[in-house]
Design an enzyme around this catalytic site. Structure first.
Site, PDB file in Angstrom:
ATOM      1  N   LYS A  74       0.847  -1.204   0.000  1.00  0.00           N
ATOM      2  CA  LYS A  74       0.000   0.000   0.000  1.00  0.00           C
ATOM      3  C   LYS A  74       0.875   1.244   0.000  1.00  0.00           C
ATOM      4  O   LYS A  74       1.900   1.302   0.711  1.00  0.00           O
ATOM      5  CB  LYS A  74      -0.898  -0.021   1.235  1.00  0.00           C
ATOM      6  CG  LYS A  74      -1.920   1.125   1.309  1.00  0.00           C
ATOM      7  CD  LYS A  74      -2.778   0.988   2.568  1.00  0.00           C
ATOM      8  CE  LYS A  74      -3.839   2.081   2.652  1.00  0.00           C
ATOM      9  NZ  LYS A  74      -4.638   1.972   3.891  1.00  0.00           N
ATOM     10  N   SER A 108      -9.593   2.105   3.252  1.00  0.00           N
ATOM     11  CA  SER A 108      -8.748   2.899   2.376  1.00  0.00           C
ATOM     12  C   SER A 108      -7.736   2.052   1.596  1.00  0.00           C
ATOM     13  O   SER A 108      -7.071   2.580   0.697  1.00  0.00           O
ATOM     14  CB  SER A 108      -8.002   3.957   3.178  1.00  0.00           C
ATOM     15  OG  SER A 108      -7.178   3.369   4.120  1.00  0.00           O
ATOM     16  N   SER A 123      -9.731  -0.196   7.451  1.00  0.00           N
ATOM     17  CA  SER A 123      -9.187  -0.064   6.111  1.00  0.00           C
ATOM     18  C   SER A 123      -8.499  -1.273   5.520  1.00  0.00           C
ATOM     19  O   SER A 123      -8.095  -1.222   4.361  1.00  0.00           O
ATOM     20  CB  SER A 123      -8.228   1.128   6.064  1.00  0.00           C
ATOM     21  OG  SER A 123      -8.971   2.325   6.177  1.00  0.00           O
TER      22      SER A 123
END
Lengths: 89, 493
Positions: B79, B154, B178
């Site tokens: 990420k 997210s 997330s």
């Protein structure tokens, strides 16, 4: 809200102010549920671990070179970070 | 055997060690898949193909020497909120669009030492603030199961990449759900470890008392493998705990396929009357499977402060974020507006132009909650309610080994459906947020599909365990997975 934006150092246009004002009020309304909860005598939790005062010995050790540390700076000069004058006359 | 890009880590390990596939070929298969589908999925912000192939070559050498570990040669996605030395790390924000970290995050150091192959960095909601990845400053990521829908957020890019065969596993971060929410919406496993298990050194900070890094994988055993590589004390993160390594993989392999003796609880606040009936039905089917495996499941559990958890989170997280994002001032790194007349004007314009709307909203809420006159009413109050939330979980765990809940109140919603209503978006995390507030570990495991608009959309089961009880949590998730095999289905792209 302009005061908050100033504290947060975020510039806002007039349209931004209108847009955000409504949204922020809506969000803040939801906080009301907190006021309905009795927290007399309850200690606040700052974080969920039983850790306190974690520190390392005060011994110098290798770290980022100056060159690496300023490599991403938008404005650089002679290995320094450049900014406009901080103190206004 | 599935195609190489859809292998689990465990399956790939067997083939790699037997030299039936090389790390280079496995990496090429994944890179080919990225090329084939990422134009539509848009999971990646940066693809590091040359680096990946170089790492794969080194992995093959290691495997040949007999020196391979469980993750050697395995292609992974990181990420874009996690610092990678020499590789752009943007947090999907204009503020960091050109930022190249001069160091690796702790978790990246660990994975490099394991010999993984980094395929690239994944798209996310800007600065990890969001539940749909639509807050990325660059582009939205699309759910591989229905490209017109969100992957969740997210960590939407990481979830989508794992589901779509664009990596064999991914790293995400979880502050209010997330990892778990996008895992559920994309039909993959997502785990948030106990707060303090995985070092946050090199994780771009959003809310320091809530953030944790964790894996996205296609099986629970794979999640254990990755967690075993990540978990451990790090001096550079003062909130990192110094506990003996849990060896989750061994614990999983040593546990039987049934759940006899397990006491599981379903807190009634997680089955509200207005819960989507299809989500409720799916969850109750999952409970029947758990019962069928021998577990005792009680619905007589209550966590009364659950309704306040969203408010607690939306006071605490933005407050911590307002402090953490103060560093983006256009001076040290990142975007810096230079045309202002004064330093303060440059700073204000930098933050005006560099941050997206959701980030600005949260910084302002946090600034307000912490400001003089409001600190006691908001921030301090939220911290006290946080104590109550944690106490209620602790009490529930005196009668239950794990708690079971749905992960998300709905399957993946349409792109654009919630972008005009921030509060509606916040409700996507209503079942995941309390876990972060209490600092507990939580896992999302695929629990089947709900058909919407003629397409099957994934849903997930959340397993919550007491602090540091990841072994127990994964044992339950694994038993459920082995009894259902939802994870063997892949989206058709």
């Amino acid at each position: 809200m302009l005061h908050v934006a100033k504290l947060a150092r975020i510039g806002l246009t007039d349209e931004d102010v209108v847009k955000f004002q409504g949204q922020l009020s809506q969000i803040l309304e939801h906080f009301d549920v907190l006021n309905q909860i009795d927290t007399d005598g309850v200690e606040p939790t700052t974080h969920t671990l039983p850790l306190q005062g974690i520190a390392r010995p005060d011994e110098p050790a290798p770290s980022l070179s100056q060159e690496a540390a300023v490599a991403n700076a938008p404005a650089r000069q002679d290995g320094y970070l450049r900014v406009r004058a901080v103190l206004e006359e | 055997m599935p195609d190489p890009q859809f292998l689990t880590i465990s399956q790939a390990r067997t083939l790699l060690d037997r030299r039936e596939i090389s790390a280079v070929d496995l990496t090429r298969a994944v890179l080919d898949e990225v090329e084939r589908v990422d134009g539509r999925v848009r999971a990646y912000t940066t693809v590091t193909a040359d680096l990946a192939l170089e790492q794969a070559r080194l992995a093959d050498e290691r495997i040949a020497r007999g020196d391979a570990g469980p993750l050697t040669g395995i292609p992974a996605c990181i990420k874009d909120v996690i610092c990678t030395d020499g590789v752009r790390t943007t947090c999907s924000s204009r503020m960091l669009e050109e930022f190249v970290p001069p160091y690796d995050a702790h978790v990246v150091e660990r994975l490099k030492a394991c010999g993984i192959v980094m395929i690239g960095k994944s798209n996310m909601d800007e600065f990890a603030m969001g539940s749909s990845t639509e807050n990325s400053a660059f582009f939205a990521t699309h759910n591989p199961w229905d490209l017109g829908r969100v992957p969740g957020g997210s960590s939407g890019g990481s979830a989508a990449a794992t589901a779509a065969g664009e990596c064999l596993f991914a790293l995400g971060s979880d502050t209010g759900g997330s990892i778990r929410q996008p895992a559920a919406l994309c039909g993959v496993v997502g785990v948030k470890p106990t707060y303090g298990r995985v070092s946050r050194y090199g994780l771009v900070a959003f809310a320091s008392s809530l953030d944790q890094i964790g894996p996205f994988t296609r099986s629970v055993r794979d999640a254990a493998l990755v967690l075993d590589a990540l978990i451990g004390h790090d001096d550079r993160d003062s909130t990192s705990v110094a506990l003996e390594a849990p060896n989750l993989t061994a614990a999983l392999d040593g546990s039987g396929p049934d759940l006899r003796g397990l006491r599981a609880g379903v807190p009634r606040e997680y089955l509200p009357d207005n819960l989507d009936p299809l989500v409720r039905a799916n969850f109750l089917e999952a409970i029947e499977v758990i019962r069928g495996l021998g577990a005792e499941v009680t619905f007589d559990v209550s966590l009364p402060s659950t309704d306040a958890a969203l408010a607690v989170y939306y006071v605490l997280a933005p407050s911590e974020a307002s402090a953490n994002l103060a560093r983006y001032d256009g001076v040290k790194y990142g975007f810096g507006y230079q045309q202002g007349g004064s330093m303060w004007e440059n700073m204000e314009r930098t933050r005006q132009l560099g941050f997206g709307d959701e980030v600005k909203r949260r910084i302002m809420i946090g600034t307000y909650a912490l400001s003089a006159g409001y600190y006691d009413a908001f921030y301090l109050k939220a911290q006290k309610v946080r104590t109550l939330i944690r106490r209620e979980f602790d009490a529930a765990f005196t009668n239950c080994d794990v708690l079971l809940t749905p992960v998300a109140p709905t399957p993946a919603f349409r792109l654009g459906e919630k972008t005009n209503d921030p509060v509606a978006m916040y409700f996507s995390d209503v079942f995941t947020i309390p876990v972060n507030i209490a600092g507990l570990p939580g896992a999302s495991v695929p629990s089947g599909f709900i058909e919407v608009g003629g397409k099957p959309l994934p849903v997930g089961l959340q397993v919550i365990a007491p602090t540091f009880a990841e072994a127990q949590m994964l044992r339950v998730a694994n038993a459920y997975e082995q009894a259902t095999n939802w994870h063997e289905r892949h989206p058709l792209l």
